[in-house]
Design an enzyme around this catalytic site. Sequence first.
Site, PDB file in Angstrom:
ATOM      1  N   PRO A   2       0.826  -1.204   0.000  1.00  0.00           N
ATOM      2  CA  PRO A   2       0.000   0.000   0.000  1.00  0.00           C
ATOM      3  C   PRO A   2       0.862   1.257   0.000  1.00  0.00           C
ATOM      4  CG  PRO A   2      -0.365  -1.267   2.018  1.00  0.00           C
ATOM      5  CD  PRO A   2       0.607  -2.024   1.205  1.00  0.00           C
ATOM      6  N   GLU A   3       0.730   2.050  -1.045  1.00  0.00           N
ATOM      7  CA  GLU A   3       1.405   3.349  -1.124  1.00  0.00           C
ATOM      8  C   GLU A   3       0.310   4.411  -1.109  1.00  0.00           C
ATOM      9  OE1 GLU A   3       4.474   3.382  -4.177  1.00  0.00           O
ATOM     10  OE2 GLU A   3       4.654   1.214  -4.077  1.00  0.00           O
ATOM     11  N   LYS A  58       1.706   7.674   3.512  1.00  0.00           N
ATOM     12  CA  LYS A  58       1.143   6.336   3.710  1.00  0.00           C
ATOM     13  C   LYS A  58       0.505   6.179   5.085  1.00  0.00           C
ATOM     14  CE  LYS A  58       5.066   4.748   0.994  1.00  0.00           C
ATOM     15  NZ  LYS A  58       6.326   4.002   1.068  1.00  0.00           N
ATOM     16  N   HIS A 111      -5.643 -13.493  10.028  1.00  0.00           N
ATOM     17  CA  HIS A 111      -4.597 -12.586  10.500  1.00  0.00           C
ATOM     18  C   HIS A 111      -5.171 -11.329  11.157  1.00  0.00           C
ATOM     19  CE1 HIS A 111      -1.676 -15.157   8.632  1.00  0.00           C
ATOM     20  NE2 HIS A 111      -2.303 -15.078   7.476  1.00  0.00           N
ATOM     21  N   ARG A 131       1.706  -9.849   7.459  1.00  0.00           N
ATOM     22  CA  ARG A 131       3.147  -9.760   7.740  1.00  0.00           C
ATOM     23  C   ARG A 131       3.505  -8.907   8.946  1.00  0.00           C
ATOM     24  NH1 ARG A 131       4.965  -9.131   1.398  1.00  0.00           N
ATOM     25  NH2 ARG A 131       3.360 -10.557   0.714  1.00  0.00           N
ATOM     26  N   ARG A 177      21.131  16.757  -1.742  1.00  0.00           N
ATOM     27  CA  ARG A 177      21.405  15.376  -1.350  1.00  0.00           C
ATOM     28  C   ARG A 177      22.554  14.796  -2.169  1.00  0.00           C
ATOM     29  NH1 ARG A 177      17.177  12.512   1.702  1.00  0.00           N
ATOM     30  NH2 ARG A 177      16.345  14.186   2.980  1.00  0.00           N
ATOM     31  N   ARG A 287      16.186  -5.277  -2.893  1.00  0.00           N
ATOM     32  CA  ARG A 287      14.914  -5.547  -3.544  1.00  0.00           C
ATOM     33  C   ARG A 287      15.057  -5.299  -5.036  1.00  0.00           C
ATOM     34  NH1 ARG A 287      13.436  -1.761   0.912  1.00  0.00           N
ATOM     35  NH2 ARG A 287      13.060  -3.753   1.838  1.00  0.00           N
TER      36      ARG A 287
END
Length: 304
Positions: A2-3, A58, A111, A131, A177, A287
């Site tokens: 979910p974003e 989020k 769950h 999770r 950055r 990832r």
Amino acid sequence: MPELPEVEVVRRGLASWVAGRTIASAEVLHPRAVRRNAGELPDQLKGRTILSAERRGKYLWLPLHDSAADDARGVSGDAAEPPVAAEALLAHLGMSGQLLMVEPLAPLEKHLRVRLGFTDGGPDLRFVDQRTFGHLLVAPMVHMSPRSVPEPITHIAADPLESAFDDAEFANRLRRRHTGIKRALLDQSLISGVGNIYADEALWRARLHWARPTETLSRPAIAELLSAVREVMSEALGQGGTSFDSLYVNVNGESGYFDRSLAVYGRRDEPCPRCGTAVRREAFMNRSSYSCPKCQPTPRNARP
DNA sequence: CGTTTTACCTGGTGGC
DNA sequence: TGCCACCAGGTAAAAC
């Protein structure tokens, strides 16, 4: 998974299903789901009325009516003065969290982590999370200009779909950055709401490679990237969000269908919708990153 | 101090 | 059929 678009779908569902309802009971079935205020959650929630449903990035939260403050104002009250929440029920869905509206007598989900019952006897609000990366907590609201947010997320930046987001300031901070553009997009203290899926999709739309050093991005390139982020998130929102399996669902348990519109994410070896080149998958922060080798060439000074 | 890596967690999948 | 390594990945905390 979910974003921002998925969390916004959930927020809208909650706004219509729980705003104005009073919590009668709260049951914690797994301690990890409330680890940030273990054991106290039921007492903090019982008897409280949910005012609305809010979101930043989020995170989403349900401001709670403060009956004590209301009493202090006098029972007659000032009808023109809307109640101000001092606390909120804050939620993060993590990887697999779901907030579902379910009839109280319906069987418990495998769950199920937290279950809220309401005084009207209507549907429960159930937090289901396979999770267990998600969590709920009751937190004080901090009044910051231009909006109030729960105290635990004061370090979370504005998201690109809220009016508080400052494009010029984002460009300034980004260019200071020393990291790759995708790392920066995933940094929730710089811009919130972007996760792995929409980062890859926005970078594809803006024709930028994920390892492009942030300090080499021009202001016009950053403006295009922001447009791409907003565009892909708005389109996903219009289709109820993205889901690859049944893990992400709205409050009624239904999946969105933006996954059919993804250009590169999860599409290794399939043709780029723009040029037909096979989509590549590269390892990134333990990832994956998906991109088009032709539309998004690897920069010489790549910063993984 | 700014940036990068790791731990947390469960279920599905593929290799042997 | 079982067993195991591997993958999914957002966030906070630790390490660099």
